[in-house]
Design a protein around this motif. Structure first.
Motif, mmCIF file in Angstrom:
data_model
loop_
_atom_site.group_PDB
_atom_site.id
_atom_site.type_symbol
_atom_site.label_atom_id
_atom_site.label_comp_id
_atom_site.label_asym_id
_atom_site.label_seq_id
_atom_site.Cartn_x
_atom_site.Cartn_y
_atom_site.Cartn_z
ATOM 1 N N PRO A 46 0.883 -1.248 0.077
ATOM 2 C CA PRO A 46 0.150 0.007 0.097
ATOM 3 C C PRO A 46 0.945 1.126 0.197
ATOM 4 O O PRO A 46 2.033 1.371 0.544
ATOM 5 N N ARG A 143 -4.730 -0.977 -2.191
ATOM 6 C CA ARG A 143 -5.682 -1.615 -1.365
ATOM 7 C C ARG A 143 -6.768 -1.034 -1.929
ATOM 8 O O ARG A 143 -7.007 0.003 -2.218
ATOM 9 N N ASP A 147 -10.970 -6.271 -1.198
ATOM 10 C CA ASP A 147 -9.832 -7.079 -1.362
ATOM 11 C C ASP A 147 -9.846 -7.866 -0.099
ATOM 12 O O ASP A 147 -10.522 -7.568 1.175
ATOM 13 N N VAL A 149 -7.781 -9.501 2.865
ATOM 14 C CA VAL A 149 -6.494 -9.483 3.586
ATOM 15 C C VAL A 149 -6.444 -10.070 4.729
ATOM 16 O O VAL A 149 -7.405 -10.436 5.269
ATOM 17 N N ALA A 167 -2.777 0.112 6.743
ATOM 18 C CA ALA A 167 -2.590 -0.779 5.370
ATOM 19 C C ALA A 167 -1.436 -1.441 5.345
ATOM 20 O O ALA A 167 -1.331 -2.445 4.661
ATOM 21 N N PRO A 172 -2.118 -9.420 1.246
ATOM 22 C CA PRO A 172 -3.205 -10.088 0.437
ATOM 23 C C PRO A 172 -3.228 -11.339 0.526
ATOM 24 O O PRO A 172 -2.252 -12.044 0.640
#
Length: 395
Positions: A46, A143, A147, A149, A167, A172
């Motif tokens: 990110p 991001r 998504d 994560v 972030a 991921p």
């Protein structure tokens, strides 16, 4: 595939970054890029842009009420309270995540009891989860809403339906990894990773002793050490856990409640001792673990489920020139690159079949107190996962 010592051969390790006990030359975050490529999601880092992007809010522009577990006083499982809490909007560098699965770890018990000190009171425990991004703060790229994560470690607070996270603390999740598996493997898997690959680098020919071999981390340690060519000795408390430990690659299993594990280790090693002990039990096993080590052996204490070990006089380590360490995952994933490398290796080993994640117990998030009670009374094996009540559990 079989996880017995007879059935797990090095030809199974070709997709694994640890063939021949060495790291692959390619940068390890590439492993995560490869696993994610099925959906084209190769954005790992990110970034903060100079120009903020529009926000997507968790529910509305105002603060949102969600359900979470809260601790108002230190104590037993009964202090885990199911309450409404308020979460705001993600700020710059933050995202909002709606949790799908939440990992339970013994460190959560330590914070609940006060062995480790929470920075605030009351607090929401939990240090591991997988969820879906529902909002991004200003300036975030890499991001986006939707998504999937995962995160492990700080900030604490995963025992919640939703949470705000930095972030740069999330990774991921590859499409091949189920959320319950991801929530089980992040903290425990990255712990096993740094224990066998960085804290003490396990190699073919080593003899290792793993206490609580059927536990969440213990199970992964046994599998990983066996795959790396070590002889694995594991301690367990029940016949059921002994069967699991053997399936996970233990060559020798010791019933620590019925046998003197020090004597058994000496017998198994012909009096030579082991190269390394991985001890998460603490007080009850610590001195015996030191006695099991050979000269220049490594004592790795990474937990204290039975209590904090008694102090060790430094000169006592000199008789065998022993090494003693009390490591923490946070120091081994301190940078973004280290985090991505660790997560990438763990996910790669799960995808290749080298690591089998045993999600043996799921509970509704509202029943976190029961999960803690079962964990502390040694009624569980493998991994424990909490599922937000709005999603529901499968077992």
């Amino acid at each position: 595939m079989s996880f017995t010592s007879q059935g797990l051969h090095h030809d199974h390790l070709l997709p694994n970054p640890f063939v021949s006990g060495r790291y692959q030359k390619r940068p390890l975050p590439t492993l995560l890029h490869t696993l994610l490529s099925k959906k084209g999601n190769t954005s790992l880092q990110p970034k903060i842009t100079a120009k903020p992007v529009p926000r997507a809010f968790c529910a509305s522009a105002a603060a949102t009420m969600v359900k979470a577990i809260r601790v108002h006083e230190l104590g037993g499982p009964e202090v885990l309270k199911w309450e409404d809490v308020e979460i705001g909007e993600p700020n710059e560098g933050e995202i909002c995540v709606k949790n799908q699965a939440i990992g339970v770890n013994f460190i959560d018990v330590y914070f609940r009891k006060g062995v480790y000190k929470a920075t605030t009171m009351p607090f929401t425990p939990g240090m591991e989860a997988v969820g879906v991004v529902t909002a991004v703060g200003p300036g975030i790229t890499g991001r986006k809403v939707g998504d999937v994560v995962a995160y492990a470690g700080t900030p604490m607070g995963s025992y919640s339906e939703e949470q705000i996270l930095p972030a740069n603390k999330v990774v991921p999740v590859p499409p091949s990894i189920d959320p319950t598996v991801g929530a089980s493997i992040m903290l425990k898997g990255m712990t096993a990773h740094f224990l066998v690959r960085r804290c003490f680098k396990v190699e073919p020919g080593h003899i290792v002793l793993v206490h609580a071999a059927a536990g969440g981390v213990g199970s992964l340690l046994c599998q990983w050490a066996n795959a790396l060519g070590a002889t694995v000795i594991g301690t367990v408390s029940t016949n059921e856990k002994a069967v699991q430990a053997k399936e996970d690659g233990c060559h020798h299993v010791i019933f620590y409640k019925e046998e003197d594990f020090v004597a058994r280790v000496n017998e198994i090693t012909s009096g030579n001792g082991v190269h390394v002990v991985y001890d998460s039990v603490g007080k009850d096993t610590f001195q015996g673990s030191l006695a099991c080590l050979r000269a220049r052996g490594f004592m790795v204490n990474f937990g204290q489920s039975s209590g904090i070990p008694d102090p060790v006089p430094l000169p006592s380590l000199g008789a065998k020139s022993l090494f003693l360490t009390r490591p923490s995952l946070m120091q081994y994933t301190a940078t973004r690159d280290e985090l991505l490398e660790a997560a990438g290796e763990v996910f790669a080993n799960v995808a290749s079949g080298v690591l089998r994640v045993r999600v043996n117990h799921t509970y509704p998030l509202s029943q976190a107190a029961q999960a803690h009670a079962d964990l502390e009374s040694r009624k569980t094996s493998g991994c424990i996962v909490l599922i937000p009540d709005c999603i529901g559990t499968t077992s």
